[in-house]
Design a protein around this motif. Structure first.
Motif, PDB file in Angstrom:
ATOM      1  N   ILE A  66       0.864  -1.188   0.000  1.00 53.41           N
ATOM      2  CA  ILE A  66       0.000   0.000   0.000  1.00 53.41           C
ATOM      3  C   ILE A  66       0.902   1.241   0.000  1.00 53.41           C
ATOM      4  CG2 ILE A  66      -1.778   1.266   1.276  1.00 53.41           C
ATOM      5  CD1 ILE A  66      -2.584  -1.393   2.554  1.00 53.41           C
ATOM      6  N   PRO A  67       0.666   2.186  -0.931  1.00 56.69           N
ATOM      7  CA  PRO A  67       1.517   3.375  -0.955  1.00 56.69           C
ATOM      8  C   PRO A  67       1.524   4.086   0.398  1.00 56.69           C
ATOM      9  CG  PRO A  67       0.100   3.299  -2.892  1.00 56.69           C
ATOM     10  CD  PRO A  67      -0.331   2.187  -1.987  1.00 56.69           C
ATOM     11  N   LEU A  68       2.675   4.635   0.737  1.00 50.21           N
ATOM     12  CA  LEU A  68       2.874   5.293   2.031  1.00 50.21           C
ATOM     13  C   LEU A  68       1.782   6.332   2.307  1.00 50.21           C
ATOM     14  CD1 LEU A  68       5.373   5.315   4.104  1.00 50.21           C
ATOM     15  CD2 LEU A  68       5.906   7.488   3.049  1.00 50.21           C
ATOM     16  N   GLU A  69       1.461   7.119   1.289  1.00 48.76           N
ATOM     17  CA  GLU A  69       0.483   8.190   1.477  1.00 48.76           C
ATOM     18  C   GLU A  69      -0.885   7.627   1.853  1.00 48.76           C
ATOM     19  OE1 GLU A  69       2.615   7.905  -0.987  1.00 48.76           O
ATOM     20  OE2 GLU A  69       3.867   9.705  -0.837  1.00 48.76           O
ATOM     21  N   GLU A  70      -1.220   6.460   1.290  1.00 44.64           N
ATOM     22  CA  GLU A  70      -2.526   5.851   1.624  1.00 44.64           C
ATOM     23  C   GLU A  70      -2.515   5.299   3.044  1.00 44.64           C
ATOM     24  OE1 GLU A  70      -4.231   2.982  -1.101  1.00 44.64           O
ATOM     25  OE2 GLU A  70      -3.471   4.164  -2.775  1.00 44.64           O
ATOM     26  N   GLN A  71      -1.402   4.681   3.422  1.00 41.30           N
ATOM     27  CA  GLN A  71      -1.293   4.184   4.798  1.00 41.30           C
ATOM     28  C   GLN A  71      -1.441   5.336   5.782  1.00 41.30           C
ATOM     29  OE1 GLN A  71       2.011   1.494   5.690  1.00 41.30           O
ATOM     30  NE2 GLN A  71       2.468   1.386   3.521  1.00 41.30           N
ATOM     31  N   LEU A 108      11.501   8.241   1.303  1.00 38.85           N
ATOM     32  CA  LEU A 108      10.430   7.772   2.186  1.00 38.85           C
ATOM     33  C   LEU A 108      10.138   8.773   3.308  1.00 38.85           C
ATOM     34  CD1 LEU A 108      11.568   4.054   2.402  1.00 38.85           C
ATOM     35  CD2 LEU A 108       9.405   4.851   1.425  1.00 38.85           C
ATOM     36  N   ARG A 111       8.509  11.964   1.940  1.00 34.61           N
ATOM     37  CA  ARG A 111       7.101  11.758   1.552  1.00 34.61           C
ATOM     38  C   ARG A 111       6.215  11.751   2.794  1.00 34.61           C
ATOM     39  NH1 ARG A 111       7.539   6.474  -1.759  1.00 34.61           N
ATOM     40  NH2 ARG A 111       5.281   6.397  -1.515  1.00 34.61           N
TER      41      ARG A 111
END
Ligand code: SF4
Length: 315
Positions: A66-71, A108, A111
């Motif tokens: 899952i992309p970091l931004e979504e997490q 990372l 972001r």
């Protein structure tokens, strides 16, 4: 009681420290950035620490796919709704979160910091996995963001570290704390109590070690076995006898009495989903353990730092 100690809690809690420092409720949001660990991939060791099953400390919404931004969005929404938190620290927890090239780490971390409600990052790692490049990156980020470097020590006894297959020594931890000090970020030490063969007096000396180093914060939890680990196999063979709840609470209170008041306390309990928790199965929530320890301090009429500097075993 020293001013850093919360009068009711008798502990210098990390939550209150963050609130004092930033003026609002701050929550930590876990993300899984897809790291591995040098103690599992063969570069330091294989098999990992005998108690390690990262599933046990990964909320279900954090998966490396899952992309970091979504997490982050999911984690922040949860904490906003549940606790009313307004600002967040992104917690890189799973595996070894400095174990990659500096370029990848920078991508990372940046972001994570890009969200306007994120005030900083917390980075969990091993004491033998912090390159000068990674340290320099964290130092740079700490110029305008909050940074907490979480270093796993687990035990201050090299024989125990060897038995649990940690793959580093107490000396590695001390050297890394000294390298990381004075860079405008918090340093947090992780400790575990209840290793096979560990004596309570030896565990309590870890408070003296913390006191002697520029460490700002601690996390402590009981050793517990989860499915899929060597420790679970040891438990089934009768080679690991978990602490009782009463013994752990008493030891945690002893530890806190020896811990200087300046050190914030982030955690006193480790939990795992019941489906994979083998032993002990206390089934407590974090705050229930927290208040069990607070009540023990109240019963004794003591607080964090009450015995600091007097040495283990003295009362
Ligand atoms: S260092 Fe951490 S991630 Fe690596 S094996 Fe040990 S507990 Fe697991």
């Amino acid at each position: 009681m020293p001013t850093a100690i919360h009068h009711e809690l008798r502990i210098n809690s990390y939550g209150h420290y963050l609130r004092r420092r930033f003026g609002c409720r701050i929550s930590k949001v876990n993300v899984d950035a897809g790291f591995t660990c040098p103690n599992r991939d063969g570069s330091k060791g294989t098999g990992g620490c005998i108690y390690c099953n990262n599933v046990s400390f990964s909320p279900k919404d954090t998966q490396p796919v899952i992309p970091l931004e979504e997490q982050l969005a999911a984690g922040m929404a949860y904490h906003r709704h549940r606790l009313g938190s307004g600002k967040f620290i992104v917690y890189f927890q799973k595996y070894t979160n400095t174990y990659a090239s500096v370029e990848l780490l920078a991508d990372l971390y940046r972001r994570a910091l890009a969200h306007p409600d994120v005030i900083g990052i917390s980075v969990g790692t091993r004491p033998d996995s912090l390159t000068d490049g990674a340290l320099g990156l964290l130092t740079e980020i700490a110029r305008d963001h909050y940074v907490c470097l979480e270093l796993g020590l687990q035990s201050r006894d090299d024989a125990i570290l060897a038995r649990i297959n940690r793959g580093h020594t107490v000396g590695d931890f001390i050297a890394t704390v000294k390298r990381a000090a004075g860079r405008n970020f918090d340093i947090c030490a992780h400790l575990i109590h209840g290793f096979p063969g560990e004596r309570r007096e030896e565990f309590l000396k870890s408070a003296d070690l913390i006191a002697s180093l520029p460490i700002d914060s601690v996390k402590l939890h009981q050793l517990h076995a989860v499915e899929g680990t060597e420790l679970a196999a040891m438990y089934r063979r009768g080679e690991f006898v978990p602490l009782t709840l009463e013994k752990y609470v008493a030891a945690a209170a002893d530890f806190l009495e020896r811990l200087p008041a300046r050190v914030t306390v982030q955690r006193l309990y480790g939990s795992a989903p019941l489906a994979i928790c083998v032993a002990p199965r206390w089934g407590l929530k974090n705050n229930q353990m927290w208040f069990a320890v607070v009540n023990e301090l109240r019963r004794r009429g003591t607080w964090q730092g009450f015995l600091a500097g007097r040495g283990a075993g003295e009362r």
